[in-house]
Design an enzyme around this catalytic site. Structure first.
Site, PDB file in Angstrom:
ATOM      1  N   GLY A  71       6.637  -4.408   2.575  1.00  0.00           N
ATOM      2  CA  GLY A  71       5.347  -4.005   2.032  1.00  0.00           C
ATOM      3  C   GLY A  71       5.441  -2.661   1.317  1.00  0.00           C
ATOM      4  N   ASN A 151      -5.135  -0.738   8.305  1.00  0.00           N
ATOM      5  CA  ASN A 151      -4.270  -1.087   9.432  1.00  0.00           C
ATOM      6  C   ASN A 151      -4.706  -0.449  10.750  1.00  0.00           C
ATOM      7  OD1 ASN A 151      -3.271   0.914   7.427  1.00  0.00           O
ATOM      8  ND2 ASN A 151      -1.927   1.525   9.106  1.00  0.00           N
ATOM      9  N   GLN A 179      -2.389  -6.066   5.616  1.00  0.00           N
ATOM     10  CA  GLN A 179      -3.097  -6.413   6.852  1.00  0.00           C
ATOM     11  C   GLN A 179      -4.065  -7.578   6.667  1.00  0.00           C
ATOM     12  OE1 GLN A 179      -2.481  -5.563   9.853  1.00  0.00           O
ATOM     13  NE2 GLN A 179      -1.133  -3.805   9.530  1.00  0.00           N
ATOM     14  N   SER A 199       3.466  -8.228   3.321  1.00  0.00           N
ATOM     15  CA  SER A 199       4.726  -7.986   4.022  1.00  0.00           C
ATOM     16  C   SER A 199       4.948  -9.069   5.072  1.00  0.00           C
ATOM     17  CB  SER A 199       4.669  -6.624   4.708  1.00  0.00           C
ATOM     18  OG  SER A 199       5.778  -6.463   5.567  1.00  0.00           O
ATOM     19  N   HIS A 201       6.611  -9.209   7.969  1.00  0.00           N
ATOM     20  CA  HIS A 201       6.589  -8.985   9.424  1.00  0.00           C
ATOM     21  C   HIS A 201       5.200  -8.720   9.994  1.00  0.00           C
ATOM     22  CE1 HIS A 201       6.368  -4.470   9.949  1.00  0.00           C
ATOM     23  NE2 HIS A 201       6.658  -4.521   8.664  1.00  0.00           N
ATOM     24  N   CYS A 325       1.849  12.135  18.917  1.00  0.00           N
ATOM     25  CA  CYS A 325       2.151  13.437  19.495  1.00  0.00           C
ATOM     26  C   CYS A 325       3.644  13.646  19.342  1.00  0.00           C
ATOM     27  CB  CYS A 325       1.756  13.445  20.968  1.00  0.00           C
ATOM     28  SG  CYS A 325       1.501  15.085  21.630  1.00  0.00           S
TER      29      CYS A 325
END
Ligand SMILES: *Cc1c(COP(=O)(O)O)cnc(C)c1O
Length: 403
Positions: A71, A151, A179, A199, A201, A325
């Site tokens: 993608g 997404n 998406q 894309s 996957h 994080c």
């Protein structure tokens, strides 16, 4: 331990029929599709057939499909390929603040090399304003690149309306449909898009393959110069196994989309309702209706999304958080920030993205275990104590990863 996968917007498992469709091209049908001998015959046939299957998903002609490696390549091809071919006409690009990094960072890169980029705002639901888009268009605008569905939040943008506007103003319109693919229809004729990117996957095919629809007559400069593959628009020997897989995945998506999306909507709404009922101080991130059937992004105030993910993982539940994080610095999701959500709330966000193998039992398990986790984490939060008057049983915040 039970394993429950609720992170389909990150990647999907490979569908068994998709897996089966790839196998010959990893074994006996190894030929290069461009060769003239017997070994090329089946691979070439497979690429042709997959091109038809992918074209069917877009409601376009097979000649309008370019196979890519992912993608991100499709987004780069669409954006760099168009601005390169249109730079005599203008240097202005319009996109949004909530795009996937494949679009966002491509545009930021172009902004450093002399292009002028407008990043449109979104409202608190994560929705763009068409009037803002209209106002942003100038005589120098050569490309509008706006995603079909987000997404992180699943918010679905009014692509048909944007497409009509772009057509009226004679501006090329690219949509990142990664998406959307397999979840909602991508009829490029109805939507008036010039380019659309998907894309493998994210659609039950493997990683490392994607496709772009490029409307006939739209000229773009290739990203990968090389051989004559993909009608000179993308050099490189075809990833035949991946392409066959993507074709099969698109065929399955077309067959199952309606039924799947009805099922996923039920699971999504059950999870949303179940969590909101059992856990106080929750907030839906995204538009309540204009949203993908499989995506639920929720904030749990006074807790860190990252802590929730670790706790869920210990119970075998895979989900994702908008914030990452990393190496001691906490970066809140650019999508939630653009929606005006406070840092505190966005730090407590979790994305659940359901898929075809999920069941009601999976959802009920999350509804069963998550409330106690959140309650436990909150019992250690002085912020929660201050807000609710409930006693925190430690004197420091468990959520201090901001320095
Ligand atoms: C995953 C994703 C991409 C990138 O696709 P890759 O194949 O992983 O490069 C682009 N846009 C959106 C909206 C995505 O979700």
């Amino acid at each position: 331990m039970k394993k429950i996968y609720l992170d389909h917007n990150a990647t999907t498992p490979i569908h068994p029929d998709v897996y089966a469709a790839m196998l010959p091209f990893l074994k006996e049908d190894f030929g290069n599709p461009s060769s003239v001998h017997w070994a090329a015959r089946n691979p070439r046939k497979a690429v042709d057939e997959a091109r038809e299957q992918v074209a069917h998903l877009f409601n376009c002609d097979a000649s309008e499909i370019i196979f890519t490696s992912c993608g991100s390549e499709g987004d780069n091809l669409a954006i760099k390929g168009i601005v390169e071919s249109k730079k005599d006409k203008g240097n202005h690009i319009i996109t949004t603040k909530v795009e996937h990094p494949a679009v966002l960072n491509t545009c930021k890169y172009l902004a450093k090399t002399g292009f002028d980029v407008t990043f449109l705002d979104v409202d608190s639901y994560g929705m763009i304003d068409i009037e803002e888009l209209k106002k942003a268009i100038t005589a120098k605008t050569i490309l509008i690149s706006i995603m079909y569905a987000n997404n992180e939040t699943g918010v679905v943008f009014p692509i048909e309306e944007i497409g009509r506007l772009a057509k009226e103003r004679n501006i090329i319109f690219n949509t990142d449909a990664v998406q959307a693919a397999g979840k909602i229809p991508i009829d490029v004729k109805k939507l008036n898009v010039d380019i659309a990117v998907i894309s493998g996957h994210k659609l039950y095919a493997p990683k490392g393959v994607g496709a772009a629809y490029v409307k006939r007559g739209v000229r773009l400069i290739p990203l990968i110069h090389g051989g004559h593959q993909e009608r000179n628009r993308r050099g490189g020997t075809e990833n035949v196994a991946g392409i066959a897989a993507l074709g099969k995945a698109c065929e399955i998506a077309m067959q199952d989309m309606k039924e799947e999306s009805e099922k996923l909507t039920i699971l999504r709404d059950r999870l949303q309702k179940g969590l909101a009922e059992k856990i106080p101080y929750t907030k839906l991130n995204g538009h309540p209706e204009k949203r993908l059937p499989n995506t639920l992004n929720m904030s749990f105030e006074f807790v860190e999304g990252e802590s929730i993910l670790l706790n869920l993982d210990m119970k075998g539940i895979a989900a994702s958080s908008g914030s990452a994080c990393t190496s001691g610095s906490l970066e809140p999701s650019h999508v939630l920030v653009a929606m005006g959500i406070t840092h505190e709330v966005s730090h407590g966000s979790v994305r659940f993205s359901m898929g075809r193998d999920n069941t009601v039992e999976d959802i009920d398990y999350v509804i069963e275990v998550l409330p106690a986790m959140v309650e436990r984490m909150r019992s250690m939060s002085p912020l929660y104590e201050a807000k609710t008057g409930k006693a925190a049983n430690v004197s420091f915040s468990s959520s201090d990863c901001s320095h």
